[in-house]
Design a protein around this motif. Structure first.
Motif, PDB file in Angstrom:
ATOM      1  N   VAL A 588     -20.999  28.315  -9.874  1.00  0.00           N
ATOM      2  CA  VAL A 588     -20.913  28.488 -11.164  1.00  0.00           C
ATOM      3  C   VAL A 588     -20.715  27.301 -12.119  1.00  0.00           C
ATOM      4  O   VAL A 588     -19.772  26.604 -11.886  1.00  0.00           O
ATOM      5  CB  VAL A 588     -19.665  29.344 -11.682  1.00  0.00           C
ATOM      6  N   TRP A 589     -21.737  26.997 -13.049  1.00  0.00           N
ATOM      7  CA  TRP A 589     -21.542  25.822 -14.001  1.00  0.00           C
ATOM      8  C   TRP A 589     -21.546  26.298 -15.313  1.00  0.00           C
ATOM      9  O   TRP A 589     -22.287  27.510 -15.869  1.00  0.00           O
ATOM     10  CB  TRP A 589     -22.909  25.054 -13.862  1.00  0.00           C
ATOM     11  N   SER A 590     -20.511  25.612 -16.242  1.00  0.00           N
ATOM     12  CA  SER A 590     -20.579  25.809 -17.521  1.00  0.00           C
ATOM     13  C   SER A 590     -21.553  25.115 -18.533  1.00  0.00           C
ATOM     14  O   SER A 590     -22.206  24.111 -17.558  1.00  0.00           O
ATOM     15  CB  SER A 590     -19.183  25.521 -18.022  1.00  0.00           C
ATOM     16  N   ALA A 591     -21.750  25.296 -19.645  1.00  0.00           N
ATOM     17  CA  ALA A 591     -22.609  24.707 -20.330  1.00  0.00           C
ATOM     18  C   ALA A 591     -22.283  23.075 -20.582  1.00  0.00           C
ATOM     19  O   ALA A 591     -23.181  22.233 -20.373  1.00  0.00           O
ATOM     20  CB  ALA A 591     -22.925  25.318 -21.617  1.00  0.00           C
ATOM     21  N   VAL A 592     -21.090  23.036 -20.669  1.00  0.00           N
ATOM     22  CA  VAL A 592     -20.549  21.553 -20.862  1.00  0.00           C
ATOM     23  C   VAL A 592     -20.700  20.987 -19.485  1.00  0.00           C
ATOM     24  O   VAL A 592     -21.368  19.513 -19.298  1.00  0.00           O
ATOM     25  CB  VAL A 592     -18.936  21.510 -21.121  1.00  0.00           C
ATOM     26  N   GLN A 593     -20.495  21.469 -18.302  1.00  0.00           N
ATOM     27  CA  GLN A 593     -20.533  20.608 -17.098  1.00  0.00           C
ATOM     28  C   GLN A 593     -22.253  20.063 -17.023  1.00  0.00           C
ATOM     29  O   GLN A 593     -22.600  19.320 -16.544  1.00  0.00           O
ATOM     30  CB  GLN A 593     -20.328  21.606 -15.976  1.00  0.00           C
ATOM     31  N   GLU A 594     -23.187  21.562 -17.331  1.00  0.00           N
ATOM     32  CA  GLU A 594     -24.419  21.027 -17.365  1.00  0.00           C
ATOM     33  C   GLU A 594     -24.928  19.978 -18.001  1.00  0.00           C
ATOM     34  O   GLU A 594     -25.740  18.956 -17.651  1.00  0.00           O
ATOM     35  CB  GLU A 594     -25.546  22.307 -17.506  1.00  0.00           C
ATOM     36  N   ARG A 595     -24.270  19.770 -19.343  1.00  0.00           N
ATOM     37  CA  ARG A 595     -24.701  18.744 -20.208  1.00  0.00           C
ATOM     38  C   ARG A 595     -24.261  17.305 -19.583  1.00  0.00           C
ATOM     39  O   ARG A 595     -24.849  16.284 -19.911  1.00  0.00           O
ATOM     40  CB  ARG A 595     -24.003  18.994 -21.664  1.00  0.00           C
ATOM     41  N   ALA A 596     -22.863  17.552 -18.946  1.00  0.00           N
ATOM     42  CA  ALA A 596     -22.471  16.231 -18.491  1.00  0.00           C
ATOM     43  C   ALA A 596     -23.231  15.692 -17.239  1.00  0.00           C
ATOM     44  O   ALA A 596     -23.555  14.550 -17.060  1.00  0.00           O
ATOM     45  CB  ALA A 596     -20.894  16.464 -18.070  1.00  0.00           C
ATOM     46  N   LEU A 597     -23.921  16.922 -16.578  1.00  0.00           N
ATOM     47  CA  LEU A 597     -24.731  16.373 -15.408  1.00  0.00           C
ATOM     48  C   LEU A 597     -25.964  15.648 -15.871  1.00  0.00           C
ATOM     49  O   LEU A 597     -26.494  14.715 -15.289  1.00  0.00           O
ATOM     50  CB  LEU A 597     -25.092  17.820 -14.454  1.00  0.00           C
ATOM     51  N   VAL A 624     -20.524  15.904  -4.871  1.00  0.00           N
ATOM     52  CA  VAL A 624     -21.798  15.557  -4.929  1.00  0.00           C
ATOM     53  C   VAL A 624     -22.871  16.338  -4.443  1.00  0.00           C
ATOM     54  O   VAL A 624     -24.016  16.702  -4.969  1.00  0.00           O
ATOM     55  CB  VAL A 624     -21.783  14.285  -3.983  1.00  0.00           C
ATOM     56  N   ASN A 625     -22.511  17.338  -3.306  1.00  0.00           N
ATOM     57  CA  ASN A 625     -23.380  18.276  -2.940  1.00  0.00           C
ATOM     58  C   ASN A 625     -23.817  19.448  -4.180  1.00  0.00           C
ATOM     59  O   ASN A 625     -24.826  19.921  -4.082  1.00  0.00           O
ATOM     60  CB  ASN A 625     -23.055  19.123  -1.702  1.00  0.00           C
ATOM     61  N   GLN A 626     -22.618  19.739  -4.894  1.00  0.00           N
ATOM     62  CA  GLN A 626     -22.871  20.589  -6.135  1.00  0.00           C
ATOM     63  C   GLN A 626     -23.666  20.168  -6.908  1.00  0.00           C
ATOM     64  O   GLN A 626     -24.767  20.833  -7.654  1.00  0.00           O
ATOM     65  CB  GLN A 626     -21.623  21.058  -6.464  1.00  0.00           C
ATOM     66  N   CYS A 627     -23.856  18.800  -7.334  1.00  0.00           N
ATOM     67  CA  CYS A 627     -24.287  18.216  -8.173  1.00  0.00           C
ATOM     68  C   CYS A 627     -25.928  18.085  -7.695  1.00  0.00           C
ATOM     69  O   CYS A 627     -26.953  18.293  -8.601  1.00  0.00           O
ATOM     70  CB  CYS A 627     -23.832  16.944  -8.564  1.00  0.00           C
ATOM     71  N   LYS A 628     -26.209  17.815  -6.492  1.00  0.00           N
ATOM     72  CA  LYS A 628     -27.435  17.722  -5.808  1.00  0.00           C
ATOM     73  C   LYS A 628     -28.071  19.296  -6.000  1.00  0.00           C
ATOM     74  O   LYS A 628     -29.220  19.160  -6.296  1.00  0.00           O
ATOM     75  CB  LYS A 628     -27.550  17.434  -4.234  1.00  0.00           C
ATOM     76  N   LYS A 629     -27.433  20.181  -5.592  1.00  0.00           N
ATOM     77  CA  LYS A 629     -28.034  21.418  -5.729  1.00  0.00           C
ATOM     78  C   LYS A 629     -28.326  22.011  -7.184  1.00  0.00           C
ATOM     79  O   LYS A 629     -29.232  22.522  -7.305  1.00  0.00           O
ATOM     80  CB  LYS A 629     -26.795  22.607  -5.009  1.00  0.00           C
ATOM     81  N   LYS A 630     -27.439  21.592  -7.927  1.00  0.00           N
ATOM     82  CA  LYS A 630     -27.818  21.941  -9.352  1.00  0.00           C
ATOM     83  C   LYS A 630     -28.814  21.421  -9.916  1.00  0.00           C
ATOM     84  O   LYS A 630     -29.854  21.870 -10.843  1.00  0.00           O
ATOM     85  CB  LYS A 630     -26.541  21.651 -10.285  1.00  0.00           C
ATOM     86  N   PHE A 631     -29.143  20.268  -9.563  1.00  0.00           N
ATOM     87  CA  PHE A 631     -30.273  19.153 -10.078  1.00  0.00           C
ATOM     88  C   PHE A 631     -31.599  19.790  -9.443  1.00  0.00           C
ATOM     89  O   PHE A 631     -32.443  20.102 -10.334  1.00  0.00           O
ATOM     90  CB  PHE A 631     -30.152  18.034  -9.670  1.00  0.00           C
ATOM     91  N   ALA A 632     -31.432  20.392  -8.028  1.00  0.00           N
ATOM     92  CA  ALA A 632     -32.650  20.914  -7.859  1.00  0.00           C
ATOM     93  C   ALA A 632     -32.989  22.195  -8.453  1.00  0.00           C
ATOM     94  O   ALA A 632     -34.212  22.537  -8.707  1.00  0.00           O
ATOM     95  CB  ALA A 632     -32.296  21.171  -6.138  1.00  0.00           C
ATOM     96  N   MET A 633     -32.037  22.978  -8.646  1.00  0.00           N
ATOM     97  CA  MET A 633     -32.458  24.190  -9.430  1.00  0.00           C
ATOM     98  C   MET A 633     -32.885  23.828 -10.881  1.00  0.00           C
ATOM     99  O   MET A 633     -33.840  24.702 -11.208  1.00  0.00           O
ATOM    100  CB  MET A 633     -30.918  24.948  -9.654  1.00  0.00           C
ATOM    101  N   MET A 634     -32.301  22.883 -11.422  1.00  0.00           N
ATOM    102  CA  MET A 634     -32.722  22.732 -12.920  1.00  0.00           C
ATOM    103  C   MET A 634     -34.325  22.130 -12.910  1.00  0.00           C
ATOM    104  O   MET A 634     -34.970  22.561 -13.467  1.00  0.00           O
ATOM    105  CB  MET A 634     -31.840  21.646 -13.449  1.00  0.00           C
ATOM    106  N   ARG A 635     -34.596  21.303 -11.936  1.00  0.00           N
ATOM    107  CA  ARG A 635     -36.002  21.069 -11.675  1.00  0.00           C
ATOM    108  C   ARG A 635     -37.150  22.111 -11.643  1.00  0.00           C
ATOM    109  O   ARG A 635     -38.173  21.818 -12.152  1.00  0.00           O
ATOM    110  CB  ARG A 635     -36.085  19.832 -10.599  1.00  0.00           C
ATOM    111  N   GLU A 636     -36.627  23.121 -10.616  1.00  0.00           N
ATOM    112  CA  GLU A 636     -37.285  23.995 -10.164  1.00  0.00           C
ATOM    113  C   GLU A 636     -37.556  24.963 -11.593  1.00  0.00           C
ATOM    114  O   GLU A 636     -38.631  25.481 -11.648  1.00  0.00           O
ATOM    115  CB  GLU A 636     -36.718  24.946  -9.245  1.00  0.00           C
ATOM    116  N   ASN A 637     -36.419  25.294 -12.072  1.00  0.00           N
ATOM    117  CA  ASN A 637     -36.685  26.138 -13.583  1.00  0.00           C
ATOM    118  C   ASN A 637     -37.421  25.378 -14.580  1.00  0.00           C
ATOM    119  O   ASN A 637     -38.299  26.026 -15.126  1.00  0.00           O
ATOM    120  CB  ASN A 637     -35.205  26.505 -14.083  1.00  0.00           C
ATOM    121  N   PHE A 638     -37.518  23.955 -14.667  1.00  0.00           N
ATOM    122  CA  PHE A 638     -38.150  23.496 -15.473  1.00  0.00           C
ATOM    123  C   PHE A 638     -39.731  23.380 -15.293  1.00  0.00           C
ATOM    124  O   PHE A 638     -40.560  23.837 -15.800  1.00  0.00           O
ATOM    125  CB  PHE A 638     -37.963  22.028 -15.573  1.00  0.00           C
TER     126      PHE A 638
END
Length: 645
Positions: A588-597, A624-638
């Motif tokens: 679960v990611w908040s908008a603030v955490q996504e913007r920080a990422l 670290v693993n959470q950041c990597k996983k979130k980055f992969a999801m953001m790239r796929e959505n894009f």
């Protein structure tokens, strides 16, 4: 001596006249003569004595016989204008070479020749050897005058030897010796070598480098001719230039006065040297301008240059003609292809219009046959159903349906046939829809049909897309048969329909959309190497303590951001007392955490060492693993969004 005409002074035997050997005898053994002829004054004198007619010779004749090599030591006045009278009395300079009997050699005389000639001349003209001349004088005054003359002559011989034996003094004397410094200015072409050859030989005596090259003749190779002129254009002279206006250093009153004299003399010498070099340069220039070998080479070079120019012009002209011919043939070929393409397009257009006309006719036929059915509302068939069949069926299916309906006489049977056609068409649509759902290619925005059609078509390469874009710019709207011309311009066999469709799909898409996010990350500007979290755990989660790694971060968010995401944050995050979320709530990611990422990913590019550790430190509450996983999801959505567009 008196001449006695009645005596034959010298007689020759017939053997001597004929050139045959003769034998003579004396108080010795017989000797064979070897074709020697009597000659000289000694033989003449001996013959006179044998004849008994020898007379007492006077002193004048004796002097002529003894001094046959002697010349007067007073030279002519034909000296160079730069000469300086170094010795002698009056305006005359004594001729040292003539005093030593070397007047025929002059500057060519060697040191050994000078020494030998001096010994002979000094021995002959020594005052002790000239005592007989004093006795011949009658008066004492005449004897004294004769004695002074003999001593003066002997001193002049000694002075000449001292000058010529010293290299420095001899160089100065040779520099002022008789010399013809005239420069030829013009001559006939056939007399060039006769006029300029001796001039170069005369001036060659001053050259430091010996031997000097000769002018040659008309058959001399050009390599030697160039060497000759290179030598004279870099000519170095050893000639001294004593000037008549020079100051005598021995008459200097002081040391400063002497130095001033030396400077003045150096100026005069330098001026004379420059004038002499200018004279030599004038001689070489005059010869170079009139040398028939140089003129002939210049004419050959000029002719060769003109020949190359004409050949180049001719080659260029032929090339232009060939290019014009090829362009004309290409133009004719294109015109022929355009004509054929136009004819084919026109024929295709006629066929399509004919097919459309037939299709409209069959549709009107179907509507006419369906009119009674629609008016009575048989089997719940509506106008929309009929129109759907008209738009979905092709001409063959339409003709078959109409013929089938015309074959039925009963109106209900015709309605049944029409209902069966609607049912079969609906089943086909359902099957197609199920297949699309099974393949997972249906999109919410209705782009599945377009994707399936595109898969059947040949994909457009980058080169074809570039050619399509250039063709649309080169052939704008209003061009006759625009799409056919663009198809020929691309040259890959693309049809007009494919090109028209590509202008609405391919050209509007950005190239390599699947890698757009990677390209974006590569081209982004590098940010700061370290950033701080834009918010604290306290602002993000209520009742959650701040981790030690983020206690010093600053709050960069605004009140509007906190209000817009407060509900989402309360529902998605529940933190423990030490600031670490549970396993079930890690994704679960908040908008603030996504913007920080996103900011952390911009600040720490791929080449940054320990990139993900720094990114995780900048994102509050994430590993670290959470950041990597979130980055992969953001790239796929894009990527999915880009594909949908």
């Amino acid at each position: 001596m008196a001449v006695h005409t009645k005596f034959r002074l010298i007689t020759y035997s017939q053997e001597i006249v004929d050139g045959q050997p003769i034998f003579v005898s004396s108080n010795c053994l017989p000797t064979k003569a070897l074709k020697y002829e009597p000659a000289g004054h000694s033989f003449h004198s001996a013959a006179l004595k044998l004849r008994g007619v020898q007379e007492e010779k006077n002193e004048t004749d004796d002097k002529k016989v003894a001094d046959d090599k002697e010349q007067t030591y007073l030279p002519s006045d034909s000296y160079s204008s730069k000469s300086k009278k170094k010795s002698g009395t009056g305006d005359k300079q004594q001729d040292h070479y003539a005093l030593l009997g070397l007047g025929h050699l002059r500057y060519l005389a060697t040191e050994d020749q000078i020494r030998k000639s001096y010994r002979e001349t000094a021995l002959r003209f020594h005052p002790d050897k000239q005592a007989a001349l004093l006795l011949a004088e009658e008066t004492e005054a005449a004897k004294q005058a004769k004695k002074d003359e003999i001593e003066s002559h002997f001193k002049a011989i000694q002075e000449a030897y001292e000058v010529l034996i010293d290299p420095v003094k001899r160089r100065i004397y040779d520099s002022t010796d008789e010399f013809d410094d005239e420069i030829p200015t013009d001559c006939a072409p056939q007399d060039f070598f006769k006029v300029f050859g001796p001039a170069f030989m005369r001036n060659g005596r001053w050259s430091v480098n010996q031997p000097i090259p000769t002018l040659g003749d008309d058959n001399t190779p050009l390599k030697e001719v160039d060497h000759f002129y290179n030598f004279w254009y870099s000519f170095k002279s050893w000639r001294e230039f004593p000037h008549a206006d020079e100051f005598d250093l021995e008459q200097a009153e002081s040391r400063d006065h002497k130095r001033w004299m030396e400077r003045q003399n150096a100026k005069l010498t330098e001026k004379a040297r420059k004038e002499d070099y200018a004279r030599i340069r004038t001689l070489v220039d005059n010869a170079y301008k009139r040398d028939p070998r140089i003129l002939r080479r210049k004419e050959e070079e000029k002719a060769e240059k003109q020949r190359k120019k004409e050949a180049k012009f001719l080659a260029k002209k032929l090339q232009e003609e060939e290019a014009a011919r090829i362009a004309k043939e290409e133009k004719q070929r294109k015109e022929e292809e355009e004509r054929q393409a136009a004819e084919a397009a026109l024929q295709q257009k006629k066929v399509k219009e004919k097919e459309k006309k037939l299709l409209r006719k069959e549709r009107a036929r179907l509507r006419t046959l369906s009119g009674p059915i629609l008016s009575q509302s048989l089997l719940d068939i509506s106008d929309d159903d009929v129109e759907r069949l008209c738009m979905s069926l092709d001409i063959e299916q339409m003709r078959s349906l109409c013929e089938n309906m015309e074959g039925r006489q009963v109106l209900l049977e015709q309605a049944s046939v029409l209902r069966d056609a609607l049912s079969s068409k609906k089943e086909e649509a359902d099957v197609k829809t199920n297949q699309q759902n099974a393949n997972g290619s249906i999109k919410a925005n209705g782009s599945a049909l377009r994707s399936n059609v595109e898969k059947k078509e040949k994909p457009w390469s980058k080169e074809e897309i570039d050619l399509l874009r250039k063709g649309m710019q080169k052939y704008p709207k209003g061009t006759s048969r625009r799409w056919e011309v663009i198809s020929e311009y691309i040259g890959t066999g693309r049809s007009v329909e494919e090109i028209m469709k590509a202008t609405k799909t391919v050209l509007l898409q950005k190239p390599d959309s699947s890698k757009a996010f990677d390209t974006f990350l590569e081209k982004r500007k590098p940010g700061a190497q370290s950033i701080e979290s834009p918010l604290t755990t306290r602002e993000e989660l209520e009742g959650v303590s701040t981790p030690a790694s983020t206690n010093n971060t600053t709050n960069n968010t605004t009140n509007n951001t906190e209000d817009s995401h407060s509900k989402n944050t309360d529902n998605q995050n529940s933190a423990s007392a030490n600031g670490v979320s549970s396993t079930s709530e890690q994704d679960v990611w908040s908008a603030v955490q996504e913007r920080a990422l996103v900011q952390a990913l911009k600040a720490f590019p791929k080449e940054t060492s320990q990139r993900w550790e720094r990114v995780a430190a900048a994102v509050p509450g994430k590993t670290v693993n959470q950041c990597k996983k979130k980055f992969a999801m953001m790239r796929e959505n894009f990527r999915n969004k880009k594909s949908a567009v």
